[in-house]
Scaffold this active site. Structure first.
Site: not given
Length: 384
Positions: A123, A155, A157, A211, A226, A341
């Site tokens: 990111k 992740a 989506l 993290e 994000k 994940g």
């Protein structure tokens, strides 16, 4: 009967450099290794792999399984200067950034400007300083290169893709709100106000949800990045410090050395128990929520949400994002699914890489039908 699509030839495959061999990088490498001998393996050929210490380079393709990077007898010293050289030549070239490195993120624009596509889960590129974000946008246009960022938020989506497609269709984004941290979603879904909150943090870390330093999650820093990516995608070119963050990390935990982190964690227990009790009394649920409001105001903080709030209804490590726009003004568009994940994140990266390779192969086969030069990618969709 529908027309049968001819398989892409190995000659149109992409040469790939994988940077980072942690949990996400290892998952990506394992997926690539599993594709060996299949059409997918022909489309993405791993020729360079590196972490912060060592690197491997084989123009014919690295014939090793995941985990063997550091087990090679003669690995070379890793250098970011070597990446472009390792990918030198014609055809489709892709850097897979599975690191969490500022130094690597700083190179994104340079690679893009030289026509090397970049796919990233990190990111720090688009969620870092505004100047870096702007340089990435300019570089991908200059180099006619694609930037795969599906794995940076949710992740994989279809969150970024949805924002871009709504705007491409003439819709205006009014607000975005979401539970954007899979680790914190898991924490507040399971935290019961009875057992110590610190125990849940350790469990999330040990399960690989957080993290490497859980303070990046608890401080809201990961969510801040994000939200910056979402805001900039929605048309608000916010500076990094424009996001107001209410950190969950008190000074005693913030300043603790990494080695003393576990010992300092219990300072969270009492304040979190009080906040849970207050929310529970009102029939609400605690969630760490990122919000982009009309005008570009952006905030991250722990909120007590009504049980029927769109962002409160979640489970496990699910991310849940609500988008309000012209067409979704009364009821938001809600996107939900696993947001943490290594496997889903690595899959999202490779989905972007495959989409880039497929578009490059089509352009090579039919140059007249190639895409606009200023396109970027978000999970298989080109965005100008």
């Amino acid at each position: 009967m529908s027309a049968r699509v001819a398989p892409l030839r190995a000659a149109t495959g992409a040469r790939v450099a994988l940077l980072g061999t942690g949990t996400v990088g290892s998952a990506a490498w394992a997926r690539l290794a599993a594709w060996s001998g299949t059409p997918f393996g022909d489309r993405l050929r791993l020729v360079y792999a590196a972490n912060s210490r060592h690197a491997l380079h084989d123009p014919a393709g690295i014939p090793v399984e995941v985990g063997a990077l550091l087990g090679q007898s003669q690995p070379v010293a890793a250098s970011l200067d070597a990446v472009a050289d390792a990918l030198d030549g014609g055809g489709c070239r892709i850097v897979l950034d599975a690191s969490a490195s500022e130094a690597v993120a700083e190179r994104h624009a340079d690679w893009l400007a030289h026509g090397i596509h970049v796919v990233t889960a990190c990111k720090l590129g688009q969620g870092g300083p505004l100047a870096r974000w702007a340089s990435i946008q300019a570089a991908r246009r200059h180099g006619a290169a694609r930037y795969g960022d599906s794995a940076t938020v949710g992740a994989g989506l279809p969150i970024l893709r949805s924002l871009r497609e709504l705007q491409a269709g003439g819709d205006r984004i009014h607000a975005v709100a979401g539970v954007l941290s899979g680790s914190l979603a898991w924490l507040f879904h399971h935290y019961d106000g009875l057992r110590p909150f610190s125990n849940f943090v350790r469990a999330a870390r040990d399960a690989g949800y957080t993290e490497p330093d859980p303070r990046d999650d608890l401080s809201g820093e990961d969510v801040r990045r994000k939200l910056l990516i979402l805001a900039r995608t929605a048309g608000h070119a916010l500076e990094s410090d424009a996001v107001q963050v209410d950190s969950l990390v008190p000074p005693a935990l913030r300043d603790a050395p990494v080695a003393a982190f576990d010992d300092a964690l219990p300072v969270l227990d009492a304040p979190m128990r009080e906040r849970f009790a207050a929310a529970y009394k009102g029939g609400a649920k605690l969630r760490l929520v990122a919000r982009l409001q009309a005008g570009g105001r952006a905030t991250v903080g722990l909120e007590a949400l009504a049980a029927d709030d769109p962002l409160a209804i979640s489970g496990g490590t699910d991310n849940r994002v609500a988008i309000w726009s012209d067409r979704y003004s009364e009821r938001p568009l809600v996107i939900q699914g696993p947001g943490a994940g290594a496997q889903v994140t690595a899959a999202a990266m490779l989905d972007d890489a495959l989409a880039i390779q497929a578009e490059a192969a089509r352009a090579q086969a039919s140059p007249v039908a190639s895409r606009p030069k200023n396109a970027s990618i978000g999970r298989g969709r080109w965005n100008t």
